[in-house]
Design an enzyme around this catalytic site. Structure first.
Site, PDB file in Angstrom:
ATOM      1  N   GLU A 138       7.119 -10.023  -9.530  1.00 44.93           N
ATOM      2  CA  GLU A 138       7.404 -10.994  -8.459  1.00 44.93           C
ATOM      3  C   GLU A 138       6.249 -11.961  -8.233  1.00 44.93           C
ATOM      4  OE1 GLU A 138       6.415  -7.975  -8.053  1.00 44.93           O
ATOM      5  OE2 GLU A 138       5.115  -7.842  -6.298  1.00 44.93           O
ATOM      6  N   ILE A 156      -2.483  -5.298  -9.920  1.00 42.21           N
ATOM      7  CA  ILE A 156      -3.335  -5.358  -8.738  1.00 42.21           C
ATOM      8  C   ILE A 156      -3.680  -3.933  -8.304  1.00 42.21           C
ATOM      9  CG2 ILE A 156      -3.547  -6.188  -6.358  1.00 42.21           C
ATOM     10  CD1 ILE A 156      -3.137  -8.502  -8.282  1.00 42.21           C
ATOM     11  N   GLU A 185       0.861  -1.184   0.000  1.00 41.71           N
ATOM     12  CA  GLU A 185       0.000   0.000   0.000  1.00 41.71           C
ATOM     13  C   GLU A 185       0.894   1.229   0.000  1.00 41.71           C
ATOM     14  OE1 GLU A 185      -3.222  -0.693  -1.304  1.00 41.71           O
ATOM     15  OE2 GLU A 185      -2.995   1.313  -0.499  1.00 41.71           O
ATOM     16  N   HIS A 235       3.394  -6.539 -11.302  1.00 42.45           N
ATOM     17  CA  HIS A 235       4.141  -7.288 -10.281  1.00 42.45           C
ATOM     18  C   HIS A 235       4.926  -8.443 -10.882  1.00 42.45           C
ATOM     19  CE1 HIS A 235       2.310  -5.239  -6.892  1.00 42.45           C
ATOM     20  NE2 HIS A 235       1.173  -5.248  -7.568  1.00 42.45           N
ATOM     21  N   CYS A 242       4.602  -1.168  -8.693  1.00 44.70           N
ATOM     22  CA  CYS A 242       3.261  -0.798  -8.227  1.00 44.70           C
ATOM     23  C   CYS A 242       3.355   0.314  -7.172  1.00 44.70           C
ATOM     24  CB  CYS A 242       2.524  -2.026  -7.710  1.00 44.70           C
ATOM     25  SG  CYS A 242       0.750  -1.739  -7.518  1.00 44.70           S
TER      26      CYS A 242
END
Lengths: 218, 295
Positions: free
Chosen positions: A181, A143, A63, A179, A94
């Protein structure tokens, strides 16, 4: 940069690359695992002292408000800025991309729009062509993802979705909305390590030159 | 081709919440306090578990207008609870574009035999568990995140500790078994064999594991992280404390720096009173514990 950068073996002779992963909050463990698979020494960093002597830094997804507040609370901004000022690369994914933008740490000449694709229900994965990692597309997982709203002329756009930049390079800072990862594709991390290896060799060259200068004076 | 609602996309959000604190809030003002304190997400509900426990009656999904107000108040993810087995409540929450549905024992169960078929949804689910078998059953149903149940609304960490130890210990035990022993173990755990095999192979759940149910102090948060939780849900522990703003910040700080006792000590100073808390044995004599719902 050229497409060949990612093909440079991340491990040359000498010590392994030391890559820090900001571990204030978010998906740091998955980044560390991938860096380890590529042969780097991956270190979780949470305090200013832990940034010393890193060859590269990853600011992971999470976040962005939480991570920004942690950076402020723990006094990490000077250490991150010193890392970049020392010519060492960063990968921000992100939330990590948001944290790097003009309105936060100012490490990229770009403004990022948070949650640009919408809430979780709009999160998606797709095949993406990314400049710098070779011709094969990459499975990119977005996401509650941001995109680059605007950027300066020096910023290189590496990938777009619906016309919006989702991966950029500004100097030695790589930033992406998605992402890497969350997949098994190591190419984005390999790119970071290739930039880190080149930067380390440049530093070693500069030190050697400085040493010769000193030698000449003696 | 772009795909939404894949398991990777569902699990992905839980991955991004790791190392963070998800806070129960009942008003937009509380949601802003949580966000300002560094919460990674908020759980929108009408009453915190401590009040649900006190009030009795049937506890249901929150009023959609209240959920919408909270969504409007913050930019971090907003979660909400559906009753166990109540897939129509979950459909409503998905229609509201909630970021994560908690199929929760804190609400009154709607189905005594079945949980929600979570694979049928685009929105991801988190479910509670008291042991490994329960966690793997929920994952088999499509949960993309697991949390300990603990005993919600008590401010007492003892049940969450038990559940984390059960889950983490169960994972370790799977790793010691031979391949031919896994089918028998799956039967004993009453869990799908494919998920059991995956956990035995990888040494961890295929989804993130968080702690919930009883966290009331920064040291509680540091304890659960050291026991293997990858993040914390805090329900009544924040807004039932005497200084919610400071308690929220302190629990966030302790969740990041859980391995640094000096930081946890600094975060714990002068926080005022934590929530009062309940003794579990005493509660058990008064009736059903929430953790016994929907196993």
């Amino acid at each position: 940069m050229s497409a060949d950068d990612a093909a440079v073996p991340p491990q040359r002779e000498g010590r392994r690359l030391r890559v820090g992963v900001l571990a204030s909050q978010g998906g740091f463990a998955a980044h560390a695992r991938m860096l380890g698979e590529l042969g780097a020494e991956a270190l979780e960093v949470r305090t200013p002292g832990a940034f010393a002597d890193l060859d590269a830094l990853v600011i992971p997804g999470g976040e962005s408000t939480t991570i920004s507040k942690a950076i402020e609370r723990d006094g990490l901004a000077p250490a991150i800025r010193a890392h970049v000022a020392g010519g060492r690369p960063i990968l921000g994914t992100c939330a990590g991309m948001i944290v790097c933008d003009r309105e936060h740490l100012g490490l990229i000449d770009a403004t990022v729009r948070r949650n640009a694709f919408g809430r979780q229900i709009a999160s998606f994965e797709t095949d993406l062509e990314l400049a710098g990692i070779g011709p094969d597309s990459l499975r990119a997982v977005f996401i509650r993802a941001p995109w680059i709203e605007s950027h300066g002329g020096e910023v290189e756009v590496l990938a777009t979705v619906d016309g919006h930049p989702v991966a950029i390079r500004d100097g030695r800072v790589l930033a992406c909305s998605f992402h890497p990862e969350l997949t098994d594709d190591l190419r984005v991390h390999a790119l970071l390590m290739a930039i880190a290896t080149a930067a380390r060799e440049e530093r070693a060259g500069a030190e050697a030159a400085a040493g010769e200068d000193r030698g000449g004076q003696g | 081709m772009a795909e939404t609602g894949t398991f990777r996309v569902k699990r992905g959000l839980a991955e991004m919440l790791k190392g963070g604190v998800i806070m129960d809030v009942v008003t937009p003002e509380e949601a802003r306090v949580a966000e300002d304190a560094g919460a990674v997400a908020v759980m929108a509900l009408e009453r915190v578990p401590a009040d649900i426990r006190r009030d009795g009656g049937v506890a249901r999904m929150s009023d959609p207008s209240m959920i919408t107000e909270i969504q409007g108040a913050v930019s971090i993810p907003v979660m909400a609870k559906a009753r166990i087995g109540h897939f129509a409540e979950a459909q409503v929450l998905q229609a509201l574009e909630i970021d994560y549905v908690d199929e929760s024992e804190v609400l009154t169960p709607a189905d005594e035999a079945n949980h929600i078929d979570k694979q049928a949804f685009e929105v991801p689910f988190v479910c509670g568990a008291t042991d490994l078998g329960e966690a793997l059953r929920r994952i088999g149903e499509g949960a993309a995140m697991i949390r300990s149940k603990g005993e919600a609304g008590t401010g007492n960490i003892v049940e969450a500790v038990r559940h984390l130890r059960e889950i983490v210990g169960g994972i370790k035990r799977l790793g010691t078994l031979r391949a031919e022993e896994l089918a028998g173990e799956a039967k004993r755990l009453r869990a799908p064999i494919d998920v059991v095999e995956e956990v035995a192979r990888t040494g961890w759940l295929p989804v993130p594991l968080f702690c919930a149910g009883g966290i009331a102090t920064p040291a509680d948060a540091a304890l659960t992280m050291q026991l293997g939780a990858e993040g914390n849900f805090v329900g009544s522990g924040i807004f039932k404390s005497s200084d919610p703003q400071r308690m929220a910040r302190a629990i966030v700080e302790a969740t990041t720096h859980f391995a640094d006792p000096e930081r946890v000590a600094a975060a714990s100073r002068g926080l005022g009173a934590a929530m009062r808390g309940d003794d579990i044995a005493e509660l058990a004599t008064q009736g059903e514990l929430l953790q016994q719902r929907g196993t």
